[in-house]
Design a protein around this motif. Sequence first.
Motif, PDB file in Angstrom:
ATOM      1  N   PRO A  72       0.805  -1.257   0.065  1.00  0.00           N
ATOM      2  CA  PRO A  72       0.036  -0.155  -0.083  1.00  0.00           C
ATOM      3  C   PRO A  72       0.738   1.302  -0.080  1.00  0.00           C
ATOM      4  N   GLN A  73       2.000   1.245   0.617  1.00  0.00           N
ATOM      5  CA  GLN A  73       2.563   2.440   0.544  1.00  0.00           C
ATOM      6  C   GLN A  73       3.110   2.806  -0.957  1.00  0.00           C
ATOM      7  N   GLN A 115       1.435   1.965  -3.601  1.00  0.00           N
ATOM      8  CA  GLN A 115       0.061   2.155  -4.374  1.00  0.00           C
ATOM      9  C   GLN A 115      -0.543   3.640  -3.902  1.00  0.00           C
ATOM     10  N   LEU A 116      -0.501   3.859  -2.761  1.00  0.00           N
ATOM     11  CA  LEU A 116      -1.112   5.126  -2.099  1.00  0.00           C
ATOM     12  C   LEU A 116      -0.499   6.376  -2.039  1.00  0.00           C
ATOM     13  N   GLN A 117       0.977   6.197  -1.517  1.00  0.00           N
ATOM     14  CA  GLN A 117       1.712   7.216  -1.551  1.00  0.00           C
ATOM     15  C   GLN A 117       3.023   7.577  -2.582  1.00  0.00           C
ATOM     16  N   ASP A 164      -3.901  -2.417   4.771  1.00  0.00           N
ATOM     17  CA  ASP A 164      -4.718  -1.199   5.231  1.00  0.00           C
ATOM     18  C   ASP A 164      -3.410  -0.156   5.795  1.00  0.00           C
ATOM     19  N   THR A 195       0.249   2.113   5.295  1.00  0.00           N
ATOM     20  CA  THR A 195       1.342   2.750   4.620  1.00  0.00           C
ATOM     21  C   THR A 195       2.509   3.012   5.395  1.00  0.00           C
TER      22      THR A 195
END
Length: 372
Positions: free
Chosen positions: A94-95, A97-99, A175, A177
């Motif tokens: 997620p880190q 993909q989201l940041q 869930d 990051t």
Amino acid sequence: MVLGYYVGVMPFDAHSFPAHAAAAPRGGRANPRAIAYWLLTVAGLIWLMVALGGATRLTGSGLSIMEWAPLAGTLPPLSQAEWQRLYDLYRTIPQYQLQNAGFGMEGFQRIFWLEWAHRFWGRLIGLAYLVPLLWFWARGAIPRGLGPRLALLFVLGGLQGAIGWFMVASGFDADRTAVSPYRLVLHLSMAFILFGLILWTALGLLRPAPMEIVPQQGKIRRQVVAAFWLAALTMLAGGFVAGIRAGFSYNTFPLMDGQLVPAGYLDLEPVWRNLTANIAAVQFNHRLLATLTLLAAIGAAVAARRLPDGFARRAVWTMAAAIGAQYALGIVTLLHVVPVSLGTLHQALAVGVLAAGLCAWHALRKPPASAP
């Protein structure tokens, strides 16, 4: 400065060293001073490791290496194919993909190198501890009774490496990051504990006999111990500030959003979660504990004026100065919204506070047979 004074000025009194610890395992070749210098070197390496860990956390670099390879991971990627493999792994969490989506191989390599350096430094500490330990043991230079403690410290160092991976692995959850704040605090606390145990052991070898007892020394020692434990609690609270990034909110001082106690202090249920997961409460608690620590340190410094001029008095004053500097640095870091440079320095100076507090405590410790 305090450590330099302790090492350079305080003589090692072989006659005052306990007989059960002074005798070497073989041939009476115990060398406490050499072992103390080695331990102080290792403590210095841990100090730098804590600073490097702060920079790793603040730059979000800690999740860039998704494998725990204690031996194979010593070398960095040596081919473009290996770089691509590691980058592809990182892109699954997620880190990224989201940041960091789309920041490319260059961006990945930038955060990778910092995390690799952090892990490499940990391996270097392990070697810097194990190799001299085996050498001292082979020469019979370890004082009798000290061997088990030195072995335990090595085991704790290895455990710290495992805790580090346990912390990093929490950042791979679907869930998240960043890593779990609870595991972050555990990892940071173990670093402080290791540093403290190694430093205290070295100080005991350099000055095994308590200093001369003076009037009211016991009262001053209690003030120093109170300031030390308040500082330790402040560091623990600071770990949660870092873990939930609470320092990026309420960037004013002394008020928080115009109030002394911020609104929403007890918003979470159950109530205990506010201590670790509520940004307003976590930052307020850190501020409160830091202020209490500063007041306790000032009280100890004022009381230390009654001590004769010497290491003990200077150690207490240095502890107070370190706490004052850390308090001021914390405010500046907060007001500037935690830039990497100031945040890293703030974490590094926490180790300085710990070192100064331990030196002051050690200088004022009770004698074996009598307590003031």
